[in-house]
Design a protein around this motif. Structure first.
Motif, PDB file in Angstrom:
ATOM      1  N   ARG A  50      -0.060  24.423  -0.798  1.00 19.80           N
ATOM      2  CA  ARG A  50       0.043  25.498  -1.553  1.00 19.80           C
ATOM      3  C   ARG A  50      -0.231  26.909  -0.836  1.00 19.80           C
ATOM      4  NH1 ARG A  50      -5.307  24.358  -4.701  1.00 19.80           N
ATOM      5  NH2 ARG A  50      -4.829  22.339  -4.243  1.00 19.80           N
ATOM      6  N   ASN A  51      -0.951  26.749   0.503  1.00 10.39           N
ATOM      7  CA  ASN A  51      -1.023  27.948   1.286  1.00 10.39           C
ATOM      8  C   ASN A  51       0.266  28.295   1.934  1.00 10.39           C
ATOM      9  OD1 ASN A  51      -3.507  27.799   0.712  1.00 10.39           O
ATOM     10  ND2 ASN A  51      -4.151  27.054   2.968  1.00 10.39           N
ATOM     11  N   GLY A  52       1.224  27.367   2.437  1.00  9.58           N
ATOM     12  CA  GLY A  52       2.618  27.686   2.944  1.00  9.58           C
ATOM     13  C   GLY A  52       3.247  27.997   1.825  1.00  9.58           C
ATOM     14  N   ALA A  53       3.188  27.616   0.548  1.00 11.69           N
ATOM     15  CA  ALA A  53       4.011  27.904  -0.607  1.00 11.69           C
ATOM     16  C   ALA A  53       3.838  29.649  -0.638  1.00 11.69           C
ATOM     17  CB  ALA A  53       3.893  27.257  -1.844  1.00 11.69           C
ATOM     18  N   ALA A  54       2.592  29.965  -0.483  1.00  9.28           N
ATOM     19  CA  ALA A  54       2.225  31.400  -0.949  1.00  9.28           C
ATOM     20  C   ALA A  54       2.985  32.129   0.268  1.00  9.28           C
ATOM     21  CB  ALA A  54       0.583  31.458  -0.804  1.00  9.28           C
ATOM     22  N   GLY A  81      -4.956  35.107   5.377  1.00  7.93           N
ATOM     23  CA  GLY A  81      -6.180  34.070   5.462  1.00  7.93           C
ATOM     24  C   GLY A  81      -6.036  32.640   5.814  1.00  7.93           C
ATOM     25  N   PHE A  82      -4.819  32.289   6.208  1.00  5.07           N
ATOM     26  CA  PHE A  82      -4.407  30.869   6.632  1.00  5.07           C
ATOM     27  C   PHE A  82      -4.449  30.817   7.825  1.00  5.07           C
ATOM     28  CE2 PHE A  82      -1.776  31.616   2.556  1.00  5.07           C
ATOM     29  CZ  PHE A  82      -2.636  31.326   1.638  1.00  5.07           C
ATOM     30  N   GLU A  83      -5.522  30.164   8.383  1.00 10.43           N
ATOM     31  CA  GLU A  83      -5.557  30.201   9.932  1.00 10.43           C
ATOM     32  C   GLU A  83      -6.670  29.145  10.398  1.00 10.43           C
ATOM     33  OE1 GLU A  83      -7.035  33.686  11.849  1.00 10.43           O
ATOM     34  OE2 GLU A  83      -8.499  34.113  10.346  1.00 10.43           O
ATOM     35  N   THR A 106       8.138  14.760  17.822  1.00 15.56           N
ATOM     36  CA  THR A 106       8.472  13.449  18.582  1.00 15.56           C
ATOM     37  C   THR A 106       7.490  12.569  19.464  1.00 15.56           C
ATOM     38  OG1 THR A 106       9.259  14.523  20.518  1.00 15.56           O
ATOM     39  CG2 THR A 106      11.091  14.372  18.906  1.00 15.56           C
ATOM     40  N   LEU A 107       6.461  13.390  19.727  1.00 19.59           N
ATOM     41  CA  LEU A 107       5.540  12.539  20.436  1.00 19.59           C
ATOM     42  C   LEU A 107       4.390  11.826  19.897  1.00 19.59           C
ATOM     43  CD1 LEU A 107       4.931  14.760  23.621  1.00 19.59           C
ATOM     44  CD2 LEU A 107       6.398  12.838  23.444  1.00 19.59           C
ATOM     45  N   CYS A 108       3.945  12.787  18.703  1.00 20.52           N
ATOM     46  CA  CYS A 108       2.814  12.164  17.795  1.00 20.52           C
ATOM     47  C   CYS A 108       2.951  12.638  16.412  1.00 20.52           C
ATOM     48  CB  CYS A 108       1.333  12.536  18.457  1.00 20.52           C
ATOM     49  SG  CYS A 108       1.380  14.241  18.744  1.00 20.52           S
ATOM     50  N   SER A 109       2.186  13.438  15.969  1.00 14.06           N
ATOM     51  CA  SER A 109       2.174  14.000  14.848  1.00 14.06           C
ATOM     52  C   SER A 109       1.746  15.531  14.377  1.00 14.06           C
ATOM     53  CB  SER A 109       1.537  13.162  13.836  1.00 14.06           C
ATOM     54  OG  SER A 109       0.212  13.062  13.870  1.00 14.06           O
ATOM     55  N   CYS A 110       2.123  16.396  15.400  1.00 15.75           N
ATOM     56  CA  CYS A 110       1.840  17.562  15.469  1.00 15.75           C
ATOM     57  C   CYS A 110       2.223  18.474  14.316  1.00 15.75           C
ATOM     58  CB  CYS A 110       2.334  18.454  16.559  1.00 15.75           C
ATOM     59  SG  CYS A 110       1.465  17.758  17.995  1.00 15.75           S
ATOM     60  N   TYR A 111       1.259  19.098  13.512  1.00 14.57           N
ATOM     61  CA  TYR A 111       1.589  19.589  12.191  1.00 14.57           C
ATOM     62  C   TYR A 111       0.764  20.822  11.906  1.00 14.57           C
ATOM     63  CZ  TYR A 111       2.593  18.362   7.017  1.00 14.57           C
ATOM     64  OH  TYR A 111       3.163  18.461   5.963  1.00 14.57           O
ATOM     65  N   PRO A 112       1.020  21.838  11.055  1.00 13.50           N
ATOM     66  CA  PRO A 112       0.514  23.077  10.670  1.00 13.50           C
ATOM     67  C   PRO A 112      -0.494  22.921   9.676  1.00 13.50           C
ATOM     68  CG  PRO A 112       2.795  23.232   9.909  1.00 13.50           C
ATOM     69  CD  PRO A 112       2.659  22.005  10.605  1.00 13.50           C
ATOM     70  N   TRP A 113      -1.458  22.235  10.077  1.00 10.71           N
ATOM     71  CA  TRP A 113      -2.342  21.980   8.742  1.00 10.71           C
ATOM     72  C   TRP A 113      -2.896  23.025   7.866  1.00 10.71           C
ATOM     73  CZ3 TRP A 113      -6.888  18.590  11.837  1.00 10.71           C
ATOM     74  CH2 TRP A 113      -6.361  17.379  12.209  1.00 10.71           C
ATOM     75  N   PRO A 114      -3.068  24.376   8.453  1.00 10.32           N
ATOM     76  CA  PRO A 114      -3.440  25.374   7.622  1.00 10.32           C
ATOM     77  C   PRO A 114      -2.506  25.747   6.453  1.00 10.32           C
ATOM     78  CG  PRO A 114      -4.168  26.079   9.826  1.00 10.32           C
ATOM     79  CD  PRO A 114      -3.285  24.752   9.808  1.00 10.32           C
ATOM     80  N   VAL A 115      -1.320  25.461   6.803  1.00  7.25           N
ATOM     81  CA  VAL A 115      -0.322  25.753   5.532  1.00  7.25           C
ATOM     82  C   VAL A 115       0.135  24.787   5.033  1.00  7.25           C
ATOM     83  CG1 VAL A 115       0.349  28.295   6.499  1.00  7.25           C
ATOM     84  CG2 VAL A 115       1.448  26.156   7.469  1.00  7.25           C
ATOM     85  N   LEU A 116       0.122  23.497   5.534  1.00  7.43           N
ATOM     86  CA  LEU A 116       0.859  22.272   4.950  1.00  7.43           C
ATOM     87  C   LEU A 116      -0.355  21.269   4.765  1.00  7.43           C
ATOM     88  CD1 LEU A 116       4.300  22.141   6.570  1.00  7.43           C
ATOM     89  CD2 LEU A 116       3.673  23.120   4.574  1.00  7.43           C
ATOM     90  N   GLY A 117      -1.402  21.395   5.171  1.00  8.75           N
ATOM     91  CA  GLY A 117      -2.550  20.175   4.757  1.00  8.75           C
ATOM     92  C   GLY A 117      -2.293  19.242   5.837  1.00  8.75           C
ATOM     93  N   MET A 191       9.348  23.026   3.246  1.00  7.57           N
ATOM     94  CA  MET A 191       8.752  23.687   4.386  1.00  7.57           C
ATOM     95  C   MET A 191       8.670  22.896   5.707  1.00  7.57           C
ATOM     96  SD  MET A 191       5.572  25.678   2.507  1.00  7.57           S
ATOM     97  CE  MET A 191       5.000  24.230   1.738  1.00  7.57           C
ATOM     98  N   ILE A 192       9.096  21.679   5.639  1.00  5.50           N
ATOM     99  CA  ILE A 192       9.163  20.870   6.921  1.00  5.50           C
ATOM    100  C   ILE A 192      10.680  20.720   7.068  1.00  5.50           C
ATOM    101  CG2 ILE A 192       9.100  18.600   7.682  1.00  5.50           C
ATOM    102  CD1 ILE A 192       6.667  18.075   5.792  1.00  5.50           C
ATOM    103  N   GLY A 193      11.555  21.055   6.241  1.00  3.97           N
ATOM    104  CA  GLY A 193      13.246  20.877   6.220  1.00  3.97           C
ATOM    105  C   GLY A 193      13.837  19.816   5.618  1.00  3.97           C
ATOM    106  N   CYS A 194      12.972  18.938   5.270  1.00  2.00           N
ATOM    107  CA  CYS A 194      13.514  17.876   4.702  1.00  2.00           C
ATOM    108  C   CYS A 194      13.558  17.586   3.071  1.00  2.00           C
ATOM    109  CB  CYS A 194      12.745  16.264   5.080  1.00  2.00           C
ATOM    110  SG  CYS A 194      11.158  16.396   4.633  1.00  2.00           S
ATOM    111  N   GLY A 195      13.567  19.015   2.550  1.00  2.00           N
ATOM    112  CA  GLY A 195      13.645  19.071   1.149  1.00  2.00           C
ATOM    113  C   GLY A 195      14.086  20.435   0.617  1.00  2.00           C
TER     114      GLY A 195
END
Length: 203
Positions: A50-54, A81-83, A106-117, A191-195
């Motif tokens: 919901r943060n990323g959507a905003a 406020g998303f950080e 490609t190495l693990c699962s790095c992902y932007p938690w504050p905007v995508l959970g 927001m990942i690009g696969c949808g």
């Protein structure tokens, strides 16, 4: 025989196991229930798609904010406020009719938690991590995203230093929608690009 309610009996198997484990850890003094509640509240209500959507909706509606996102996504996102952890160094990549962006780690699962959970299980799967780079068009088609043959696909590899947020194209027919209504169209996968975002006539 007794008839007082047993709410735990209504939990699915996985939820019941989590509840049992939490109970044991609390009883042994290994975790603080209040701390657990804070963590749960954080991921249910304060971080997540919901943060990323905003952020996307603001970028769609405000050209100045979109420019800021393109130039310094970390600062633009933080201004809403998303950080926090896993979102310190953000880059926004914009889909256009000519270019589609896809994010992978490609190495693990790095992902932007504050905007995508938290990342979905498939994002961490070896098959996605390897195939998204080697055959992105095939991977996208499996997610239901079919692109014209002349659309370029840029694949971005998230790392511990940089995480990416895809800004999907704004759907047609949304000119009169406010930011809240626009945000409701944005999906996590877009927001990942696969949808793709929802279209207003499909809501």
């Amino acid at each position: 025989m007794h008839d007082h309610p047993h709410p735990d009996n209504e939990l699915d198997e996985m939820s019941a196991r989590v509840r049992a484990l939490e109970t044991i850890l609390v009883e042994k003094g290994l975790i603080d229930p209040a701390a657990v509640d804070v963590i749960i509240d954080t991921y249910e209500n304060r971080v997540g798609p919901r943060n990323g959507a905003a952020v996307v909706a603001r970028g769609w509606s405000d050209p100045c904010f979109a420019t800021w996102l393109a130039e310094d996504a970390s600062a633009a996102i933080a201004s809403m406020g998303f950080e926090g952890r896993q979102g310190e160094h953000m880059v926004a990549v914009f889909n256009t009719p000519e270019t589609h962006n896809l994010v992978v780690c490609t190495l693990c699962s790095c992902y932007p938690w504050p905007v995508l959970g938290l990342p979905p299980a498939w994002y961490k799967a070896p098959a996605y991590r390897s195939r998204a780079v080697r055959e992105p068009r095939a991977v996208l088609s499996e997610f239901g995203v079919t692109l014209p043959e002349d659309t370029r696909i840029d694949v971005w590899d998230s790392t511990a230093e940089i995480r990416y947020l895809v800004i999907p194209e704004r759907p047609p027919g949304t000119g009169g929608l406010d930011e809240e209504a626009l945000a409701a169209l944005v999906t996590r996968d877009s927001m990942i690009g696969c949808g793709q975002p929802h279209r207003p006539d499909a809501e």
